[in-house]
Each structure stands twice: as structure tokens, then as C-alpha cells.
Design an enzyme around this catalytic site. Sequence first.
Site, PDB file in Angstrom:
ATOM      1  N   ARG A   1       0.828  -1.220   0.000  1.00  0.00           N
ATOM      2  CA  ARG A   1       0.000   0.000   0.000  1.00  0.00           C
ATOM      3  C   ARG A   1       0.856   1.262   0.000  1.00  0.00           C
ATOM      4  O   ARG A   1       0.456   2.276  -0.556  1.00  0.00           O
ATOM      5  CB  ARG A   1      -0.958  -0.022   1.187  1.00  0.00           C
ATOM      6  CG  ARG A   1      -2.080  -1.013   0.958  1.00  0.00           C
ATOM      7  CD  ARG A   1      -3.062  -1.052   2.088  1.00  0.00           C
ATOM      8  NE  ARG A   1      -4.216  -1.863   1.684  1.00  0.00           N
ATOM      9  CZ  ARG A   1      -5.133  -2.313   2.513  1.00  0.00           C
ATOM     10  NH1 ARG A   1      -5.034  -2.036   3.801  1.00  0.00           N
ATOM     11  NH2 ARG A   1      -6.132  -3.036   2.082  1.00  0.00           N
TER      12      ARG A   1
ATOM     13  N   LYS B   1     -19.791 -16.787   1.245  1.00  0.00           N
ATOM     14  CA  LYS B   1     -21.227 -16.541   1.463  1.00  0.00           C
ATOM     15  C   LYS B   1     -21.912 -15.872   0.281  1.00  0.00           C
ATOM     16  O   LYS B   1     -21.439 -14.892  -0.264  1.00  0.00           O
ATOM     17  CB  LYS B   1     -21.410 -15.635   2.686  1.00  0.00           C
ATOM     18  CG  LYS B   1     -20.845 -16.200   3.980  1.00  0.00           C
ATOM     19  CD  LYS B   1     -21.308 -15.320   5.144  1.00  0.00           C
ATOM     20  CE  LYS B   1     -20.573 -15.644   6.421  1.00  0.00           C
ATOM     21  NZ  LYS B   1     -19.375 -14.838   6.620  1.00  0.00           N
TER      22      LYS B   1
ATOM     23  N   GLY C   1      -9.426  -7.798  -1.660  1.00  0.00           N
ATOM     24  CA  GLY C   1      -9.716  -8.784  -0.624  1.00  0.00           C
ATOM     25  C   GLY C   1      -9.002 -10.108  -0.820  1.00  0.00           C
ATOM     26  O   GLY C   1      -7.827 -10.160  -1.186  1.00  0.00           O
TER      27      GLY C   1
ATOM     28  N   GLY D   1     -13.899  -4.257   0.130  1.00  0.00           N
ATOM     29  CA  GLY D   1     -15.289  -3.796   0.250  1.00  0.00           C
ATOM     30  C   GLY D   1     -15.646  -2.767  -0.803  1.00  0.00           C
ATOM     31  O   GLY D   1     -16.740  -2.785  -1.376  1.00  0.00           O
TER      32      GLY D   1
END
Length: 401
Positions: free
Chosen positions: A37, A201, A358, A381
Site C-alpha cells: 500500500r 457466502k 480482498g 469492500g
Amino acid sequence: MLNKKSVDDINVKGQRVLVRCDFNVPLKDGQITDENRLVAALPTIKKLIADGGKVILCSHLGKPKGEPKPELSLAPVAVRLSQLLGQEVKFAADPNVVGPNAKAAVEAMKDGDVVLLENTRYRAEETKNGEEFSKELASLADVFVNDAFGTAHRAHCSNVGVTQYVKTSVVGYLMEKEINFLGNAVNNPERPFVAILGGAKVADKLNVISNLLEKCDTLIIGGGMAFTFLKAKGYEVGISLVDETKIDYCKEMMEKAEKLGKKLLLPVDTVAAKAFPNPIDAQIETVEVDADKMPADMMGLDIGSKTAQMYAEAVKSAKTVVWNGPMGVFENPVLAKGTIAVAKSLAETDATTIIGGGDSAAAVNQLGFGDKMTHISTGGGASLEFLEGKDLPGVVAANDK
């Protein structure tokens, strides 16, 4: 949404430039263990230094929950950034972020100097987008640059609130790249456009599935979320992960795909075990997914080799591929084969390949395919919400061209 002013559209000479970066890096005993990052933020910072701006950097780190926590200080980031930039990055150690140290450091800046503020989440108002802290941050700056895509889906003081009190707000190179790749992939892709969704999920990806079905030509489903779809088709899935509340939704999505004339690909075989393999070398077997082949006491933990081959074929002819979420429990080498096969097929295609942050970004990097991808998103996200077709507050807040 995508037509935003960037650092190339402004003149910062002699101006105080507040830059929101994503320095939320992993720390162990005060040492940075992954500096991706920091490296990703360098092009924007170097550009502003070269143009003679007074560069004031800010970021959050971890979750200090609105109070100063020494172990979550950005001090180590200032040290490493100084080395990476080849010039001093002065650290303003203020527990309330915009304190006497920060004000004095900014006051003393010359053109081309760099100051780093303390962790913005030391202030409780940061995540609530409070007016007072937004104004304090803005008081340090003439110009605001947002280069933190990882928090673009949240409206906080340091990425959204501050823009209300600074006349000029633009995006940095990293944000611009994310907007161009993810935005164009979803809104204006070169076709055929293949989207691959994995992860555990279905609930996490409800709107993404629906939105992508309208945009893509083929939607590939893998990972734990595939079993809710398979159960919705009436297949035996043993003790695999299933969200009973989403079975009707999966049926709706399969109908939607058919109605829109889109391909929706589901696994035809799965690598199954009696329990989550621990130790790693637990007994596994590959099982066909057909109606009754899956033993009632086993769970699917990765896509099987036939599925991997089918998914690789679907990618071959694509011109644009977006991938979010692994195909199985890739952290376990025994159950990483499906994810590796998909990563390999993306690495070998000529298509524009976009990895949506992610776990998928972690998988691609860990498996050594990172440099073969066109773009790996820096926000998990945020990239998911982008793929859902949502407006991201951190992007919307920047000035339009």
C-alpha cells in the site's frame, strides 16, 4: 461518476495539499510486514512533490476506535516512507491528529516537503464524518487529494467530510486507476465479459450477482457460495456451506440469467472432505455434483478438476474478466488447486483481467500470479460495492472535470 478531476488537472505549486492515502498496513512488533500500500501511494506523492506542493499525508491504521493507541501509530510508516521517497517525511505526533505538532509542522513547510499526520481514527468523529474534525483537517490544506480507494465506500471525515471545506478536491493516480479499470469493466466492458465470483457466502454478494448478470456475458460461480445455488437446483450437497435463507434468491438469479440469455456456470464436481481438513493432509475425494453423488457426511471445499477446466475454457475467449473471491479454501495447499487453475487461466489470457481486492487479491499474489494481471484492486469492500453498481462516497466527493 467516472469523470473526476485528478492530480494532473491542478497546479499545486506553493499550495498545501492534504492527501488521503491508504496506509492501513500490517504491523508486527512495530515493523511493516507488507508495504504494497505504501508503494502504491508513491506515484501520487512523487507527482505532488515534483510540482512543488507542500504534501500533508493522512491515513487510518487498524481500528483504534477513537482513542490513541501507540501500537496503531503511523510513526513506522513515516520512517519507511522517508526511505522509499529518499527524503524526510516529518511525522506529526499528535494524539488528536490536528494538534500543535501538526500545525507547527505544516507552518514550517517549504515547497516539496512532506508531513505525515497521526492515525485519523484516533478521533472518534472520523468514522462518523463529524463536522468539527472535517474542518480541522481542511484548515491545514488549500487542496485535497483522495488516493485511498480502500475506504472510498465509507463517508469519513478524512475522505468525504473534508471536501466540504476545501475548494479543490481531486483523485490521485491510484484512485483514478481503480475508477478506470473497475468502472469501465462494469459500465463499458470489451466483450465477451466474464465475471467470476467466489468466496464463502452468497449473502455478501447478493447485489453483485444481480448487477453483474445484467452487465456480463458469462457469470462463473465458485467457492462456498456455489453450494446454495447447487441446493437450489435440487442437488445433494452433504454438509457443505449453504445459506438456507437464500435458496429462493439463487433460483431467481438462475431464472434471471436464462431470461437475459446469459451463461451462469456452476461447479460440476467438487473436492470434498468429512470435515475442515486439519491437519492439512486429511482425506479428500473429488465428487461429481450430479443429483445424488455427494455423500451426506461430506462437505465441498474446492472446485474439482472438471469444473476448473470448464471455467478455464470460459475465460479463454473473454476480452474482459473480473474476479472476486477464491474458488475454495485456498489457504490450504490441498484445497488451492481450483483457485490456482482459475488464476493460471487468467494469467494466460490476453483479456483485461481485473482482480477485485480482498481474498482474491491475496490469493493471486500468494500464488505468484500478481504480475500477470492487468489490475489488482486495493479495496475489498470498495471494489465489491463498485461491482454492485453503487456510488462510492469517496469518489463522488471529488470535483468533476
